[in-house]
Design an enzyme around this catalytic site. Sequence first.
Site, PDB file in Angstrom:
ATOM      1  N   ASP A 139      19.449 -26.553 -26.311  1.00 32.59           N
ATOM      2  CA  ASP A 139      20.836 -26.401 -25.842  1.00 32.59           C
ATOM      3  C   ASP A 139      21.765 -26.027 -26.989  1.00 32.59           C
ATOM      4  O   ASP A 139      22.863 -26.563 -27.114  1.00 32.59           O
ATOM      5  CB  ASP A 139      21.293 -27.720 -25.183  1.00 32.59           C
ATOM      6  CG  ASP A 139      22.367 -27.453 -24.129  1.00 32.59           C
ATOM      7  OD1 ASP A 139      22.971 -28.411 -23.630  1.00 32.59           O
ATOM      8  OD2 ASP A 139      22.623 -26.269 -23.837  1.00 32.59           O
ATOM      9  N   LYS A 141      24.470 -24.285 -28.658  1.00 28.31           N
ATOM     10  CA  LYS A 141      25.668 -23.508 -28.293  1.00 28.31           C
ATOM     11  C   LYS A 141      26.845 -24.135 -29.029  1.00 28.31           C
ATOM     12  O   LYS A 141      26.747 -25.293 -29.476  1.00 28.31           O
ATOM     13  CB  LYS A 141      25.896 -23.518 -26.783  1.00 28.31           C
ATOM     14  CG  LYS A 141      26.015 -24.879 -26.148  1.00 28.31           C
ATOM     15  CD  LYS A 141      26.073 -24.748 -24.631  1.00 28.31           C
ATOM     16  CE  LYS A 141      26.084 -26.099 -23.952  1.00 28.31           C
ATOM     17  NZ  LYS A 141      25.977 -26.010 -22.497  1.00 28.31           N
ATOM     18  N   ASN A 144      27.921 -27.762 -28.729  1.00 27.04           N
ATOM     19  CA  ASN A 144      27.065 -28.856 -29.204  1.00 27.04           C
ATOM     20  C   ASN A 144      26.986 -28.895 -30.715  1.00 27.04           C
ATOM     21  O   ASN A 144      26.030 -29.431 -31.279  1.00 27.04           O
ATOM     22  CB  ASN A 144      25.652 -28.702 -28.621  1.00 27.04           C
ATOM     23  CG  ASN A 144      25.627 -29.050 -27.162  1.00 27.04           C
ATOM     24  OD1 ASN A 144      26.533 -29.721 -26.674  1.00 27.04           O
ATOM     25  ND2 ASN A 144      24.634 -28.577 -26.453  1.00 27.04           N
ATOM     26  N   ASP A 157      24.372 -33.756 -29.844  1.00 26.25           N
ATOM     27  CA  ASP A 157      23.970 -33.708 -28.438  1.00 26.25           C
ATOM     28  C   ASP A 157      22.520 -33.318 -28.197  1.00 26.25           C
ATOM     29  O   ASP A 157      22.217 -32.174 -27.850  1.00 26.25           O
ATOM     30  CB  ASP A 157      24.878 -32.750 -27.681  1.00 26.25           C
ATOM     31  CG  ASP A 157      24.516 -32.776 -26.202  1.00 26.25           C
ATOM     32  OD1 ASP A 157      24.614 -31.752 -25.543  1.00 26.25           O
ATOM     33  OD2 ASP A 157      24.080 -33.838 -25.746  1.00 26.25           O
ATOM     34  N   THR A 175      26.653 -23.454 -18.653  1.00 24.70           N
ATOM     35  CA  THR A 175      26.515 -22.013 -18.825  1.00 24.70           C
ATOM     36  C   THR A 175      25.067 -21.573 -18.963  1.00 24.70           C
ATOM     37  O   THR A 175      24.235 -22.260 -19.533  1.00 24.70           O
ATOM     38  CB  THR A 175      27.277 -21.547 -20.081  1.00 24.70           C
ATOM     39  OG1 THR A 175      26.896 -20.205 -20.348  1.00 24.70           O
ATOM     40  CG2 THR A 175      26.903 -22.397 -21.296  1.00 24.70           C
TER      41      THR A 175
HETATM   42  C1  LIG Z   1      37.742 -34.164 -32.241  1.00 32.76           C
HETATM   43  C2  LIG Z   1      37.787 -34.350 -33.696  1.00 32.76           C
HETATM   44  N1  LIG Z   1      38.827 -33.965 -34.452  1.00 32.76           N
HETATM   45  N2  LIG Z   1      38.521 -34.269 -35.700  1.00 32.76           N
HETATM   46  C3  LIG Z   1      39.452 -34.018 -36.818  1.00 32.76           C
HETATM   47  C4  LIG Z   1      37.297 -34.830 -35.780  1.00 32.76           C
HETATM   48  C5  LIG Z   1      36.816 -34.879 -34.498  1.00 32.76           C
HETATM   49  C6  LIG Z   1      35.512 -35.403 -34.122  1.00 32.76           C
HETATM   50  N3  LIG Z   1      35.012 -35.424 -32.872  1.00 32.76           N
HETATM   51  C7  LIG Z   1      33.773 -35.966 -33.016  1.00 32.76           C
HETATM   52  C8  LIG Z   1      32.763 -36.218 -32.066  1.00 32.76           C
HETATM   53  C9  LIG Z   1      33.019 -35.841 -30.661  1.00 32.76           C
HETATM   54  C10 LIG Z   1      34.233 -35.952 -30.022  1.00 32.76           C
HETATM   55  N4  LIG Z   1      34.151 -35.445 -28.782  1.00 32.76           N
HETATM   56  N5  LIG Z   1      32.967 -34.941 -28.662  1.00 32.76           N
HETATM   57  C11 LIG Z   1      32.665 -34.166 -27.459  1.00 32.76           C
HETATM   58  C12 LIG Z   1      31.868 -34.997 -26.514  1.00 32.76           C
HETATM   59  C13 LIG Z   1      32.159 -36.298 -26.337  1.00 32.76           C
HETATM   60  C14 LIG Z   1      31.372 -37.039 -25.434  1.00 32.76           C
HETATM   61  C15 LIG Z   1      30.327 -36.478 -24.745  1.00 32.76           C
HETATM   62  C16 LIG Z   1      30.063 -35.136 -24.956  1.00 32.76           C
HETATM   63  C17 LIG Z   1      28.984 -34.550 -24.132  1.00 32.76           C
HETATM   64  O1  LIG Z   1      28.750 -35.064 -23.068  1.00 32.76           O
HETATM   65  N6  LIG Z   1      28.207 -33.500 -24.515  1.00 32.76           N
HETATM   66  C18 LIG Z   1      27.167 -33.011 -23.634  1.00 32.76           C
HETATM   67  C19 LIG Z   1      27.449 -31.597 -23.279  1.00 32.76           C
HETATM   68  N7  LIG Z   1      27.533 -30.807 -24.509  1.00 32.76           N
HETATM   69  C20 LIG Z   1      27.857 -29.426 -24.130  1.00 32.76           C
HETATM   70  C21 LIG Z   1      28.607 -31.321 -25.399  1.00 32.76           C
HETATM   71  C22 LIG Z   1      28.359 -32.762 -25.751  1.00 32.76           C
HETATM   72  C23 LIG Z   1      30.827 -34.383 -25.834  1.00 32.76           C
HETATM   73  C24 LIG Z   1      32.216 -35.173 -29.762  1.00 32.76           C
HETATM   74  C25 LIG Z   1      31.572 -36.801 -32.540  1.00 32.76           C
HETATM   75 CL1  LIG Z   1      30.279 -37.170 -31.438  1.00 32.76          CL
HETATM   76  C26 LIG Z   1      31.405 -37.089 -33.895  1.00 32.76           C
HETATM   77  N8  LIG Z   1      32.377 -36.812 -34.798  1.00 32.76           N
HETATM   78  C27 LIG Z   1      33.535 -36.261 -34.354  1.00 32.76           C
HETATM   79  N9  LIG Z   1      34.651 -35.893 -35.030  1.00 32.76           N
END
Ligand SMILES: Cc1nn(C)cc1-c1nc2c(-c3cnn(Cc4cccc(C(=O)N5CCN(C)CC5)c4)c3)c(Cl)cnc2[nH]1
Length: 287
Positions: A139, A141, A144, A157, A175
């Site tokens: 996956d 992309k 991720n 992911d 997608t």
């Molecule tokens: C935002 C941000 N701004 N700054 C300055 C830093 C960050 C930041 N984010 C993370 C994150 C983070 C947060 N949300 N996400 C997106 C997210 C959150 C929860 C679940 C998913 C998810 O289900 N996914 C499955 C599907 N695929 C496509 C996608 C994955 C996906 C990842 C992580 Cl894991 C680790 N470090 C981070 N730092």
Amino acid sequence: VDQPLVPKQFHLGMFEIGRPLGKGKFGRVYLARERTTGFICALKVLYKSELQQGSGVEKQVRREIEIQSNLRHPNILKLYGHFHDSKRIFLILEYAGKGELYKHLRRENRFPEWKAAQYTAQMASALRYLHRKHVIHRDIKPENILVGIHGEIKISDFGWSVHAPNNRRKTLCGTLDYLPPEMIRSGSKDNWYDEKVDLWSLGVLIYEFLVGEAPFEDTPVMTHRRIARADMTIPDWVSKEARDLIQKLLVLDPQKRLPLEDVQNHPWIIKHCVKGERAANREKPLK
Ligand SMILES: Cc1nn(C)cc1-c1nc2c(-c3cnn(Cc4cccc(C(=O)N5CCN(C)CC5)c4)c3)c(Cl)cnc2[nH]1
């Protein structure tokens, strides 16, 4: 010290929860700090109720934990540990200081060739590490991939990753753009595939880094047809070296896709990825 969170047993009280970082289909991620060490991490919270809807997501989460917790590579987001309470599962993840790559890509429209080449080299290094462990990500992309504080990318992911070879049917959600022909070929029960699927997705990723959209982006039916024929056009402003690499990865026959070690030594990568002072005076024998 890359394993600061030593205790094997974690619980929620060990963490101070900070701002929400983002949310995905099945969970939210919060900034968190481990109280005793002050270690900053990202805490991904998944609700068991949402997982139990039999959509196979529970298996995915178990696989994500099992696979990702055994991986250690600078371009792969670390999973330090996990724990659960009556209602939720918590994944203790490495905090990527510059957030989600796809947001950078949307904001910048597309990346300059040097940046796309450096990201490609890091992806190739991470994928070589995964494939040596017979793990297929499946996956790859922009959604991720996260960006660390020093601008390095981190594959995250692993919900869709599996051990190669594999013929598990992938319930197609999200997608189609990144799927290789051998994974969208329906009907034939023997649609066995191996880690070469990640090579195709790497080709799609390079294209999207440079052009700002995926090579087969179209209506679902047309995307399906264009992938099956590897029918894409590379704009003429893309350099000939980048074009050459994309064309050597987006090949229908998985066995004919450029192996990762040749990706890392491709002229487009060599041209943009100066490896410190040694590259500057390359004629000196490496110590
Ligand atoms: C935002 C941000 N701004 N700054 C300055 C830093 C960050 C930041 N984010 C993370 C994150 C983070 C947060 N949300 N996400 C997106 C997210 C959150 C929860 C679940 C998913 C998810 O289900 N996914 C499955 C599907 N695929 C496509 C996608 C994955 C996906 C990842 C992580 Cl894991 C680790 N470090 C981070 N730092």
